[in-house]
Design a protein around this motif. Structure first.
Motif, PDB file in Angstrom:
ATOM      1  N   GLU A 505       0.885  -1.189   0.000  1.00 36.75           N
ATOM      2  CA  GLU A 505       0.000   0.000   0.000  1.00 36.75           C
ATOM      3  C   GLU A 505       0.913   1.227   0.000  1.00 36.75           C
ATOM      4  O   GLU A 505       1.580   1.505   0.980  1.00 36.75           O
ATOM      5  N   ARG A 511      -5.814   5.775  -0.623  1.00 34.78           N
ATOM      6  CA  ARG A 511      -5.934   6.457  -1.902  1.00 34.78           C
ATOM      7  C   ARG A 511      -6.817   7.683  -1.864  1.00 34.78           C
ATOM      8  O   ARG A 511      -6.555   8.686  -2.486  1.00 34.78           O
ATOM      9  N   ASP A 576      -4.933  -2.879  -6.450  1.00 35.21           N
ATOM     10  CA  ASP A 576      -4.486  -1.977  -5.395  1.00 35.21           C
ATOM     11  C   ASP A 576      -3.088  -1.413  -5.603  1.00 35.21           C
ATOM     12  O   ASP A 576      -2.794  -0.325  -5.139  1.00 35.21           O
TER      13      ASP A 576
END
Ligand code: ADP
Ligand code: MG
Ligand code: MG
Ligand code: MG
Ligand code: MG
Ligand code: MG
Length: 681
Positions: A505, A511, A576
């Motif tokens: 991440e 995000r 992701d």
């Protein structure tokens, strides 16, 4: 390399008496810089590349490609030419700069003035690189060429590999079995560095690269090209007494490492805290880009089972004593030191909250007195550790004329230590009496055969550096895992077959919590309906990292990262993880670039994409394949004079666009003599 002084260099026995003096005043000098410039803010993006060349001399009759030792002459000529060009040229024209390097066959070039953040400058990088190469080429002999090749395949073989020939028996600085004294730049700094590393260490440096075993390579491999029984210098017996390992390629001198060529990039930051953030952000990128640019599979005439230069250079300047290396209990020396002074970064230094203390999990020897002095002066823990870690080393080259300096106006003692800590990233404080600000240098990449590739990697990294700052990216993983990646990056075919630790991440606020630019769709579409204004240039000053939404760190460190392939790290994984290229593309969308300009940048990004997904191979793989399919190759790991000649001819022809290499360059690559730019680029 650092600045070159004229003066009298001290031998190691003399120099070491002044080590504390140089360190003490080096810190005083740094503190003066700190006091003056710690609050400096608002510097624009200025950036530049450094490209290193080997001048190769082609002997067609003998079918030998040799290293031309004419650096001094060539540089003198180039600098006169550059002065002449400069006399007639308008002010805005950037005339290239050529610098000496360690090898007497090497040249380094940089743009005459740094690039700005403007889009035209971004597009001018390749033309600038090509112009620098072509100007150098024009001032070489007709049978010489400036080759951007990371390690010269036949450096240190028996027989002739330099032009003119010199015998290694004269190697008074290195005492090498393989490299003559004349391989080294004659400026006093270089032979002194070479000799003082050997003297401080107490033996010659010793590098053993695993050999690539081909079908006819004898096993065990006891290298017949080592002069095992030479008896000229006191260190000669080291090879047979254990320094040279079976089944390995043994290298015994600084020149094998510092004689390599690389591609480096330096970026000016808005202020010191952005510099620290960019430095940290690029640390985990270092090994990834080393693997992706891998270009050095041949050493001393033998195919290695590694593709990169890094460990060779690390070993080639490893001045640690046996005590420091942990082979003997500490008695005379102060520290046990896990790494050479040339190695990967040991410490993240940003004070942003995303830098969790647990990431700095390497054992870090540092000079406590220096650390305390920096802390008392008001520096924070991490920067104090960074500096006091660099300062566990001794200054290796001291000139008697410059021992006493004015610490208010000079930073030479600071630079003495700073510039001989050669790490994957360098945090560069502003030099005195100059308009230059805080900078970060990205140093892991191998130089590429063509300036198209060199420009592609330069453009990719400058865009990535902007993405890191503007999207508040978080690439942190434990620094010990970055070190593991460094080892993996060098293995044969790592780009195609290795896995690397990388963070899963990368948006530090999730995000949706990042700037509107990196919205949840990952694109730059405006989120609030207002017309979205694209940036006209690459920005440098960004708001500080926002504070976390809620509890900052919820996951255990070890859940934050995983092993990924090169393709995943660059091109993305699942929904992701956008990949480094996805992040660069998202940043590119925030810029006002279209048409031809965008097509040009897309070509660079396409090279990165295809190299990462395996559509195109690395230079190292291409070189290895070229050798293994050469008619003179006996499948015994030996790269003969003739193979090397043909390889160097091919490399030069590929660069000039005379020969195609579709395995590692895009089909529409046009060579260096076209579009080589004019002085104005
Ligand atoms: P070193 O060998 O010490 O790493 P060089 O002087 O050879 O440094 O190269 C430094 C690079 O930094 C060059 O590409 C140069 O164009 C670039 N540069 C010069 N000034 C700045 C600046 N203010 N900010 C960022 N980069 C700069
Ligand atoms: Mg250099
Ligand atoms: Mg340089
Ligand atoms: Mg330099
Ligand atoms: Mg540099
Ligand atoms: Mg290492």
């Amino acid at each position: 390399m650092g600045l070159l002084y004229l003066g009298t260099p001290l031998t190691w026995d003399e120099a070491k008496k002044h080590a504390d003096h140089v360190r003490y005043h080096g810190i005083t000098q740094f503190l003066h810089t700190w006091d003056r410039l710690k609050d400096r803010h608002g510097d624009e993006l200025l950036w530049g590349d450094e490209i290193e060349y080997m001048v190769v001399s082609f002997d067609e009759a003998e079918k030998n490609a040799k290293l031309s030792l004419r650096q001094t002459e060539i540089l003198a000529k180039l600098n006169t030419i550059v002065d002449d060009i400069c006399a007639d040229c308008p002010d805005e024209v950037s005339v290239p700069t050529y610098h000496p390097e360690y090898g007497r066959y090497m040249l380094e070039s940089t743009p005459g003035s740094p690039y700005t953040g403007s889009i035209p400058d971004l597009l001018a990088v390749e033309g600038n690189m090509r112009y620098r190469r072509s100007l150098a080429r024009q001032h070489l002999k007709p049978n010489e060429a400036p080759i951007t090749f990371t390690s010269f395949p036949r450096l240190g073989v028996q027989g002739q590999f330099t032009e003119p020939y010199f015998d290694p028996s004269d190697a008074v600085s290195s005492h090498s079995l393989f490299l003559p004294e004349e391989i080294t730049n004659p400026h006093a700094r270089f032979p002194t560095l070479t000799a003082n590393i050997r003297r401080r260490r107490g033996s010659k440096v010793a590098i053993n690269l695993p050999l690539f075993f081909d079908t006819n390579t004898p096993r065990p491999f006891i290298d017949p090209s080592i002069p095992w029984n030479r008896n000229l210098y006191p260190e000669d017996p080291e090879a047979k007494n254990g320094a040279a390992l079976t089944d390995h390629i043994y290298l015994d001198a600084m020149g094998f490492g510092m004689g390599c060529c690389c591609l480096q990039l330096t970026f000016q930051a808005c202020n010191v805290s952005d510099a620290r953030r960019m430095y940290d952000g690029l640390i985990p990128v270092g090994p990834i880009l080393l693997a992706l640019t891998a270009a050095s599979p041949v050493w001393r005439g033998l195919l290695a089972d590694v593709d990169c230069r890094w460990n060779v250079i690390a070993g080639s300047v490893d001045d640690r004593t046996e005590e420091e290396r942990g082979l003997k209990p500490l008695d005379n020396d102060r520290f046990r030191i896990p790494k050479s002074r040339y190695d990967s970064v040991d410490l993240y230094i940003s004070t942003d909250w995303i830098n969790r203390p647990e990431y700095n999990d390497n054992y870090l020897p540092y000079d406590e007195a220096i650390y305390d002095r920096l802390r008392i002066h008001g520096l924070d823990d991490l920067l104090s550790k960074h500096i006091s870690h660099l300062f566990i080393r001794d200054p290796l080259v001291i000139f008697s004329e410059t021992i006493n300096q004015d610490d208010c106006t000079s930073t030479d003692h600071f630079e003495n230590l700073q510039s001989t800590n050669w790490q994957t990233l360098r945090f560069k404080p502003p030099p005195p009496n100059s308009p230059i600000g805080w900078r970060v240098e990205f140093r892991s990449m191998e130089v590429q055969i063509t300036d198209f590739e060199n420009a592609a990697f330069a453009v990719f990294i400058v865009l990535l550096s902007r993405a890191i700052l503007s999207f508040n990216l978080n690439f942190y993983i434990p620094i010990s895992k970055v070190d593991e990646n460094m080892e993996r990056a060098q293995r044969r075919d790592a780009s195609a077959s290795a896995k690397f630790y990388f963070r899963k991440e990368v948006y530090s606020l999730g995000r949706s919590g990042t700037s509107s630019v990196a919205s949840s769709s990952g694109s730059c579409s405006p989120t609030n309906g207002a017309p979205y204004k694209k940036e006209k240039k690459l920005r440098n000053c960004f708001p500080p990292l926002p504070l976390p939404n809620g509890i900052p760190h919820t996951r255990p460190i070890d859940d934050e990262y995983e092993e990924m392939s090169m393709n995943e790290i660059i091109n993305g994984k699942g929904d992701d993880f956008p990949g480094l290229l996805g992040l660069v593309r998202a940043y590119l969308e925030t810029l006002d670039v279209e048409g031809e300009a965008l097509i040009k940048i897309e070509k660079y990004l396409d090279l990165i994409k295809k190299r990462a997904d395996g559509t195109l191979v690395t230079p190292a793989s291409w070189i290895r394949n070229f050798i293994r399919s050469h008619p003179d190759y006996k499948h015994d790991s030996v790269v003969s004079q003739e193979i090397n000649y043909d390889l160097m001819v091919a490399v030069d022809e590929i660069e000039r666009g005379v020969r195609n290499a579709p395995e590692f360059l895009p089909g529409d690559y046009t060579g260096g003599d076209q579009d080589q730019g004019s002085i104005g680029l």
